[in-house]
Design a protein around this motif. Structure first.
Motif, PDB file in Angstrom:
ATOM      1  N   THR A  37       0.926  -1.312  -0.004  1.00  0.00           N
ATOM      2  CA  THR A  37      -0.210   0.054  -0.032  1.00  0.00           C
ATOM      3  C   THR A  37       0.943   1.162  -0.038  1.00  0.00           C
ATOM      4  N   LEU A  80       2.443   5.057  -0.829  1.00  0.00           N
ATOM      5  CA  LEU A  80       1.717   6.335  -0.674  1.00  0.00           C
ATOM      6  C   LEU A  80       1.849   6.919  -2.281  1.00  0.00           C
ATOM      7  N   THR A  81       0.956   7.796  -2.502  1.00  0.00           N
ATOM      8  CA  THR A  81       0.921   8.452  -3.660  1.00  0.00           C
ATOM      9  C   THR A  81       1.583   9.639  -3.426  1.00  0.00           C
ATOM     10  N   GLU A  82       1.696  10.535  -4.603  1.00  0.00           N
ATOM     11  CA  GLU A  82       2.348  11.672  -4.781  1.00  0.00           C
ATOM     12  C   GLU A  82       1.738  12.731  -3.528  1.00  0.00           C
ATOM     13  N   THR A  83       0.436  12.659  -3.301  1.00  0.00           N
ATOM     14  CA  THR A  83      -0.195  13.469  -2.352  1.00  0.00           C
ATOM     15  C   THR A  83      -0.118  12.826  -0.809  1.00  0.00           C
ATOM     16  N   ARG A  84       0.770  11.809  -0.736  1.00  0.00           N
ATOM     17  CA  ARG A  84       0.978  11.113   0.546  1.00  0.00           C
ATOM     18  C   ARG A  84      -0.318  10.371   1.031  1.00  0.00           C
ATOM     19  N   GLU A  85      -0.936   9.812   0.225  1.00  0.00           N
ATOM     20  CA  GLU A  85      -2.238   9.110   0.458  1.00  0.00           C
ATOM     21  C   GLU A  85      -2.010   7.723   0.261  1.00  0.00           C
ATOM     22  N   ASP A 141      -2.195   4.045  -1.378  1.00  0.00           N
ATOM     23  CA  ASP A 141      -2.482   3.784  -3.006  1.00  0.00           C
ATOM     24  C   ASP A 141      -2.925   2.276  -2.576  1.00  0.00           C
ATOM     25  N   ARG A 175      -4.551   0.242  -4.743  1.00  0.00           N
ATOM     26  CA  ARG A 175      -4.926  -0.414  -6.050  1.00  0.00           C
ATOM     27  C   ARG A 175      -4.837  -1.998  -5.710  1.00  0.00           C
TER      28      ARG A 175
END
Length: 217
Positions: free
Chosen positions: A96, A98-103, A105, A107
């Motif tokens: 899991t 982190l996305t570029e916005t630190r959330e 992921d 998927r």
């Protein structure tokens, strides 16, 4: 993603890159513990991963068993997701990042839940182990699984248990690391506690899935 039956353990990795030596050694440790109560241990490798590394670590150095085209008596590898229907317990343990916005992921979690949904049957236990935010099990995984027409807590059990193994730690391994477990319902929690109780010395039951998800944050 791991799945277990009375005589089978199945773990599915999302990508070939996930099967590095550290991950392989963690599986081997899990296998050695599981084989104390199971006759067989098999691993399903998604995305084209090959089992040679796992065979190398599992088989004795002087073993003459072939690594390709021949099953070990206690170990086999497959990429067939249909095998999940034969499992009594299915454990989702995927990345899991982190996305570029630190959330988070999710998927891999979502894709795993969708794959399980296709083979989900009454009586199975599904456990999410991936590190994630509180509410993921109830708000993301549960709705996807219930699209099968089955209901968590009634037709199948659903729980969360954070993966807490420290790879390479010689003092605390799989069996000696306490397992935190939280179920969607009391019956779900009981199923998960009973399962993990066969693999670890200490199982700590949380109030619910959200509390268990918070334990690693």
């Amino acid at each position: 993603m791991k799945a277990s039956t009375k005589n089978r353990e199945v773990e599915i990795f999302p990508t070939p890159a996930a099967l590095n030596e550290a991950a392989a050694r963690l599986i081997v440790e899990t296998a050695s513990q599981a084989l104390r109560t199971h006759d067989k241990f098999s691993i399903a490798l998604a995305g084209g991963s090959t089992p040679e590394l796992l065979y190398k670590l599992l088989l004795p150095k002087n073993s003459k068993t072939r690594l390709t085209g021949q099953k070990h008596t206690s170990f086999s590898a497959t990429s067939d997701f249909c095998r999940l229907k034969d499992a009594d317990v299915i454990i989702i343990c995927v990345p899991t990042p982190l996305t570029e916005t630190r959330e988070p992921d999710l998927r891999f979690v979502v894709n795993s839940a969708r794959a399980i949904r296709e083979s989900l049957r009454p009586g199975q236990l599904v456990v999410l182990e991936s590190t994630t935010y509180p509410g993921t099990t109830e708000e993301v995984v549960r709705p996807l699984l219930e699209e099968s027409g089955l209901r968590a807590g009634a037709d199948f059990a659903l729980a969360f248990s954070p993966e807490r193994i420290d790879p390479g730690n010689t003092a605390h391994g799989l069996r000696t690391t306490p397992k935190v477990v939280g179920g969607c319902t009391p019956s779900c929690a009981a199923r998960a506690v009973a399962f993990y109780g066969k693999l670890v010395d200490t199982v700590v039951q949380a109030k619910g899935t959200r509390e268990a998800e918070m334990a690693k944050l």
